[in-house]
Scaffold this motif. Structure first.
Motif, mmCIF file in Angstrom:
data_model
loop_
_atom_site.group_PDB
_atom_site.id
_atom_site.type_symbol
_atom_site.label_atom_id
_atom_site.label_comp_id
_atom_site.label_asym_id
_atom_site.label_seq_id
_atom_site.Cartn_x
_atom_site.Cartn_y
_atom_site.Cartn_z
ATOM 1 N N ARG A 34 -5.893 -21.764 0.110
ATOM 2 C CA ARG A 34 -6.122 -21.202 -1.135
ATOM 3 C C ARG A 34 -5.811 -19.341 -0.613
ATOM 4 N NH1 ARG A 34 -7.975 -22.190 -5.507
ATOM 5 N NH2 ARG A 34 -8.252 -24.166 -5.276
ATOM 6 N N ALA A 35 -6.678 -18.815 0.641
ATOM 7 C CA ALA A 35 -6.760 -18.547 1.507
ATOM 8 C C ALA A 35 -5.117 -18.082 2.335
ATOM 9 C CB ALA A 35 -7.944 -18.495 2.989
ATOM 10 N N TRP A 36 -4.556 -18.270 2.385
ATOM 11 C CA TRP A 36 -3.005 -18.372 3.286
ATOM 12 C C TRP A 36 -2.304 -17.373 2.070
ATOM 13 C CZ3 TRP A 36 -1.971 -17.502 7.843
ATOM 14 C CH2 TRP A 36 -0.506 -16.622 8.198
ATOM 15 N N SER A 37 -2.599 -18.409 0.617
ATOM 16 C CA SER A 37 -2.084 -17.644 -0.013
ATOM 17 C C SER A 37 -2.103 -16.140 -0.917
ATOM 18 C CB SER A 37 -1.426 -18.421 -1.084
ATOM 19 O OG SER A 37 -2.608 -18.924 -1.897
ATOM 20 N N VAL A 38 -3.062 -15.937 -0.724
ATOM 21 C CA VAL A 38 -3.589 -14.985 -0.804
ATOM 22 C C VAL A 38 -3.535 -13.845 -0.077
ATOM 23 C CG1 VAL A 38 -5.522 -13.467 -0.757
ATOM 24 C CG2 VAL A 38 -6.501 -15.634 -2.396
ATOM 25 N N TYR A 39 -3.519 -14.474 1.355
ATOM 26 C CA TYR A 39 -3.088 -13.535 2.431
ATOM 27 C C TYR A 39 -1.666 -12.575 2.415
ATOM 28 C CZ TYR A 39 -2.260 -12.495 7.698
ATOM 29 O OH TYR A 39 -2.082 -11.926 8.963
ATOM 30 N N VAL A 40 -0.939 -13.643 1.652
ATOM 31 C CA VAL A 40 0.648 -13.539 1.790
ATOM 32 C C VAL A 40 0.931 -12.714 0.384
ATOM 33 C CG1 VAL A 40 2.851 -14.203 1.433
ATOM 34 C CG2 VAL A 40 1.074 -15.753 3.326
ATOM 35 N N GLU A 41 0.066 -13.051 -0.552
ATOM 36 C CA GLU A 41 0.564 -12.523 -1.890
ATOM 37 C C GLU A 41 0.245 -11.156 -1.617
ATOM 38 O OE1 GLU A 41 -0.274 -15.075 -5.344
ATOM 39 O OE2 GLU A 41 0.028 -13.261 -6.948
ATOM 40 N N TYR A 42 -1.129 -10.819 -1.687
ATOM 41 C CA TYR A 42 -1.685 -9.790 -2.057
ATOM 42 C C TYR A 42 -2.372 -8.966 -0.200
ATOM 43 C CZ TYR A 42 -3.590 -11.362 -6.359
ATOM 44 O OH TYR A 42 -3.400 -12.203 -7.155
ATOM 45 N N PHE A 43 -1.897 -9.452 0.780
ATOM 46 C CA PHE A 43 -1.884 -8.335 1.804
ATOM 47 C C PHE A 43 -0.485 -8.381 2.571
ATOM 48 C CE2 PHE A 43 -6.436 -7.481 1.959
ATOM 49 C CZ PHE A 43 -6.817 -8.388 1.086
ATOM 50 N N LEU A 220 -12.382 -12.541 -3.625
ATOM 51 C CA LEU A 220 -14.048 -13.437 -3.816
ATOM 52 C C LEU A 220 -13.491 -14.576 -5.158
ATOM 53 C CD1 LEU A 220 -15.286 -9.883 -5.945
ATOM 54 C CD2 LEU A 220 -16.138 -11.569 -4.048
ATOM 55 N N THR A 221 -12.675 -14.719 -5.945
ATOM 56 C CA THR A 221 -12.111 -15.804 -6.112
ATOM 57 C C THR A 221 -11.601 -16.783 -4.944
ATOM 58 O OG1 THR A 221 -10.960 -14.678 -8.171
ATOM 59 C CG2 THR A 221 -10.110 -17.236 -7.700
ATOM 60 N N THR A 222 -11.102 -16.882 -4.362
ATOM 61 C CA THR A 222 -10.872 -17.921 -3.247
ATOM 62 C C THR A 222 -12.593 -18.198 -2.465
ATOM 63 O OG1 THR A 222 -9.459 -16.955 -2.248
ATOM 64 C CG2 THR A 222 -9.938 -18.344 -0.813
ATOM 65 N N LEU A 223 -13.438 -17.391 -2.555
ATOM 66 C CA LEU A 223 -14.616 -17.665 -2.046
ATOM 67 C C LEU A 223 -15.636 -18.406 -2.909
ATOM 68 C CD1 LEU A 223 -15.364 -14.377 0.262
ATOM 69 C CD2 LEU A 223 -15.080 -16.275 1.306
ATOM 70 N N ALA A 224 -14.869 -18.228 -4.009
ATOM 71 C CA ALA A 224 -16.104 -19.179 -4.838
ATOM 72 C C ALA A 224 -15.654 -20.188 -5.234
ATOM 73 C CB ALA A 224 -15.523 -18.391 -6.132
ATOM 74 N N HIS A 225 -14.299 -20.978 -4.277
ATOM 75 C CA HIS A 225 -14.465 -22.050 -4.284
ATOM 76 C C HIS A 225 -15.056 -23.228 -3.585
ATOM 77 C CE1 HIS A 225 -10.568 -21.155 -6.719
ATOM 78 N NE2 HIS A 225 -11.012 -22.193 -7.426
ATOM 79 N N VAL A 226 -15.825 -22.158 -2.466
ATOM 80 C CA VAL A 226 -16.536 -22.751 -1.488
ATOM 81 C C VAL A 226 -17.894 -24.315 -2.404
ATOM 82 C CG1 VAL A 226 -18.732 -22.685 0.235
ATOM 83 C CG2 VAL A 226 -17.385 -21.637 -0.062
ATOM 84 N N PRO A 242 -12.559 -14.750 -11.997
ATOM 85 C CA PRO A 242 -12.501 -16.376 -11.484
ATOM 86 C C PRO A 242 -13.199 -16.758 -10.968
ATOM 87 C CG PRO A 242 -10.376 -15.408 -11.872
ATOM 88 C CD PRO A 242 -11.014 -14.312 -11.474
ATOM 89 N N GLY A 243 -14.226 -17.746 -11.399
ATOM 90 C CA GLY A 243 -14.958 -18.357 -10.271
ATOM 91 C C GLY A 243 -16.806 -17.781 -10.202
#
Lengths: 394, 362
Positions: A34-43, A220-226, A242-243
């Motif tokens: 999930r973190a990786w897909s955020v990295y690609v899509e948003y950064f 923040l949404t990614t981190l909320a999956h912890v 979300p989250g």
């Protein structure tokens, strides 16, 4: 999910990997993907958050390094300066003892206006340009008696010097993607908090996300999956995250007692040790530097209109991309010199297929930066050594 | 041969560069060229200028994710024009690595240039970007001199203003109130509190003077300024009007425009006022002196010199002949920044970048 996943979260944000394939299988899981897909899509698969192209690390005095741990069942409140916190200052005052407050310098200034002090102030920037903006337009704040101030080695000395405290430290491990609220959440999680809330991290109005904050919202949404952690958005207004379900501050800290912080810090290496490391970095890049100067000179001639360099330029492009396959060299160029263009080319590739006459452009872009940064680092080392020598004589 | 341009801006908010570039884009459409030209726009985020940009451009895409931006870039463009540093740093590496068309960097008085000019911030990545693009434009020759670029690749343009629209604003008349106008977003660097203090002094010699601030700001900044106005008892005389969609109408109701900032580039607000024959009182910062000569189109003071600002404002409000002379000189000076000639030069620079591109095919 484990502490190791948070470490990997930080490594991704620090641009350690060119692709998810570089992450060992045993470390990959849903959170990491999930973190990786955020990295690609948003950064665009490159944050640049760890770069120190102006070498502030050399100018900063040695700083303590380490981490803060919090008592079990601690609640952390990440406080921003959005409208929802400005209208909640009374509530924060009433519930102050129920949570650790983490904020930015501007957040600290806002809280000080209400007679409040944060537990941790985090100074983080997306780029050296944003950091320079903070230097020229600094927030007016000063730490309270118990405030810890977290900085990076690349934080401008002018901002570090503003903080007169022996509670200044560099967090290790570092989780930064350049967006301090996400870093603060990760720090709270790693430090052992069981509840993490946001206040004043609005990211928009009336439920709608302002697109400029989409990357932060995604993080923040990614981190909320912890798992096993309670997340809450205590801001009455602002975008939906979300989250992060809405929960008033009184519900987030229902009669909780003040968390306790425990610091585990060690002293940084003295300056002269660090200068040895910097010289050693320059030495290790001697061959690359020499090659780069030659390739750069050829590219400049092609730029000026000279012909006959097509195959040299193609060779230069291939050579630059090869450097990306050597992880140690990659780290030296990226983290040591603070390069931003070569690392991007390692990720996007360079299209050699279509117009050979254009190949001077990426070569000039990448190598002008590389050659320039080596010269700048050499000059900085010489300046510091000269100052030290004069200091020794005095 | 037709040419397709893609202009990339960071947002469609009301800000100096977004508004200036919108005017340039409109002027592009008015310019008659032997070859058909298409101007498309990509913005990373939206804002109040969206409708205006849609009308001015052949197409408008608002995209912030990598996937959407790449989709946009995959449509064939002859030139991608990156407006200001944030856009350039984000997209130029991708374009220079994978894109056939020319890459042009419209570098105005953006943050990195401002810091370079002020000293103490040298950023290699910026120099590399300027060296690698097919063409670069600056808004003043001073900025161009900061960077080591071969002459053929760089163009020094003027800051442009929609002169014709503002020149139609009626001249000051006896009916015009003794109003000082400030057109500025509410931000700490604009030092709007200095206007409050200046008004207090001004009222001693011009009892019917009034001050009006037009511009957007965060609720925090608005509240801060309001508190200063209220604590000085000036609420009747000092109006914080908020955003205006009709700056010309605001200028029509004033006699002089003030700008007390501690940091500026080439302020559009001053050019708009000058086009409308209003003298200006401003601070000696940034490139203000490329627009205004002290004593000629208005007066220039040091940032924070509230009493000098108040003195000059009083002079202009009390001496009608002086105000008229300064206003006429301001109008004549602003004509040099007329939109159409600047837009033409800008378009010519973009076409040269495309021509460099085309010639390298030979």
């Amino acid at each position: 999910m484990s502490a190791s996943d948070l470490l990997l979260f930080g490594e991704i944000g620090a641009d350690r990997y060119l692709s998810l394939d570089e992450v060992p299988d045993r470390r990959r899981n849903e959170f990491v993907e999930r973190a990786w897909s955020v990295y690609v899509e948003y950064f665009d698969a490159f944050t640049g958050a760890a770069l120190d192209p102006v070498f502030h690390r050399i100018d900063n005095a040695p700083l303590s390094r380490g981490g803060l741990r919090f008592s079990s069942d601690s609640r952390a409140l990440i406080v921003g300066t959005g409208p929802s916190s400005r209208s909640s200052l009374d509530a924060i005052t009433r519930h102050r003892d129920g949570a650790l407050i983490l904020t930015s310098p501007r957040g600290a200034a806002m809280l000080a206006g209400a007679g409040l002090h944060a537990d941790i102030v985090l100074i983080e920037h997306t780029s050296c340009l944003e950091a320079e903006l903070s230097v020229r337009e600094p927030a007016e704040w000063s730490p309270g008696p118990g405030t810890w101030v977290a900085v990076e080695p690349k934080t401008p000395p002018a901002l570090v010097h503003l903080v007169a405290t022996d509670r200044l430290y560099v967090p290790i491990p570092w989780f930064g993607w350049g967006l301090w609220p996400a870093t603060a959440v990760a720090m709270a999680l790693y430090g052992g908090c069981s509840h993490v809330g946001l206040l004043g991290i609005d990211l928009g109005i009336a439920g709608a996300l302002d697109p400029q904050y989409a990357p932060l919202s995604a993080l923040l949404t990614t981190l909320a999956h912890v798992p096993m952690i309670q997340f809450a958005d205590c801001g009455a207004t602002g975008a939906q995250k979300p989250g992060w379900p809405k929960l008033p501050l009184s519900g987030f800290v229902p009669g909780a007692s003040r968390p306790v912080l425990e610091a585990t810090l060690s002293q940084a290496s003295p300056s002269h040790h660090r200068m040895v490391e910097e010289r050693s970095l320059i030495e290790s890049l001697k061959e690359v530097a020499g090659e780069s100067r030659e390739m750069f000179a050829v590219a400049l001639r092609a730029r000026a209109g000279s012909t006959g360099f097509d195959s040299s330029l193609a060779k230069s492009v291939r050579r630059m991309l090869e450097w990306g396959r050597d992880t140690r060299l990659r780290q030296a160029l990226q983290e040591g010199l603070g390069l931003s263009y070569l690392p991007r080319f390692w990720r996007t590739g360079i299209d050699l297929g279509r117009r050979a006459d254009r190949n001077w452009r990426p070569v000039v872009l990448a190598l002008r930066e590389l050659v320039g940064q080596i010269e700048a680092l050499n000059k900085r080392i010489a300046d510091v050594s000269g100052t030290a020598l004069r200091g020794g004589r005095e | 041969m037709s040419l397709r341009f893609l202009h990339v801006v960071e947002s469609l908010r009301r800000g100096g560069i977004e508004t200036t570039f919108l005017n340039i884009l409109r002027a592009f459409s008015d310019l008659h060229d032997e070859a058909p030209l298409e101007h498309h726009v990509l913005a990373f985020s939206g804002g109040p200028l969206e409708a205006a940009y849609r009308e001015a451009a052949a197409s408008l895409v608002i995209a912030s994710s990598t996937a959407d931006i790449t989709l946009c870039l995959n449509r064939r463009y002859d030139v991608v024009n990156l407006v200001f540093d944030r856009c350039a740093h984000r997209l130029a590496p991708l374009l220079l690595a994978r894109f056939d068309g020319a890459v042009f960097y419209s570098k105005g008085y953006d943050m990195s240039a401002m810091y370079r000019l002020q000293g103490g911030f040298e950023w290699c990545a910026e120099d590399a970007l300027l060296a690698a693009c097919d063409g670069v434009s600056f808004t003043t020759p001073d900025l161009a001199r900061l960077y080591d670029l071969p002459p053929g690749r760089l163009t020094a343009l003027c800051k442009a203003v929609d002169f014709d629209s503002f020149a139609r604003v009626p001249a000051v008349s006896e009916a015009t109130p003794n109003r000082v106008l400030c057109i500025a977003n509410l931000h700490a660097r604009k030092r709007l509190g200095d206007l409050v203090r200046a008004l207090r002094l001004l009222l001693k010699v011009v009892p019917d003077a009034e001050m009006r601030v037009v511009g957007e700001g965060s609720p925090f900044e608005v509240e801060k300024l309001q508190q200063e106005v209220q604590s000085d008892g000036l609420s009747e005389r000092f109006v914080i009007a908020g955003r205006s969609d009709d700056v010309a109408a605001e200028i029509k109701e004033c006699r002089v425009v003030a700008l007390p900032s501690e940091s500026e580039g080439v302020p559009t607000a001053l050019l708009e006022a000058m086009s409308a024959r209003r003298p200006v009182v401003c601070t000696r910062v940034g490139h203000v002196e490329t627009l205004v000569t002290d004593g000629s189109e208005g007066y220039i003071v040091q940032p924070g010199d509230v009493s000098a600002m108040a003195d000059y404002l009083a002079e202009i409000l009390l001496d009608r002949a002086l105000a008229k002379r300064l206003g006429e000189a301001a109008h004549a000076r602003a004509l040099k920044h007329n939109l159409k000639p600047v837009a033409w030069e800008h378009l010519a620079a973009l076409r040269r970048a495309a021509a460099v591109d085309a010639s390298s095919l030979a």
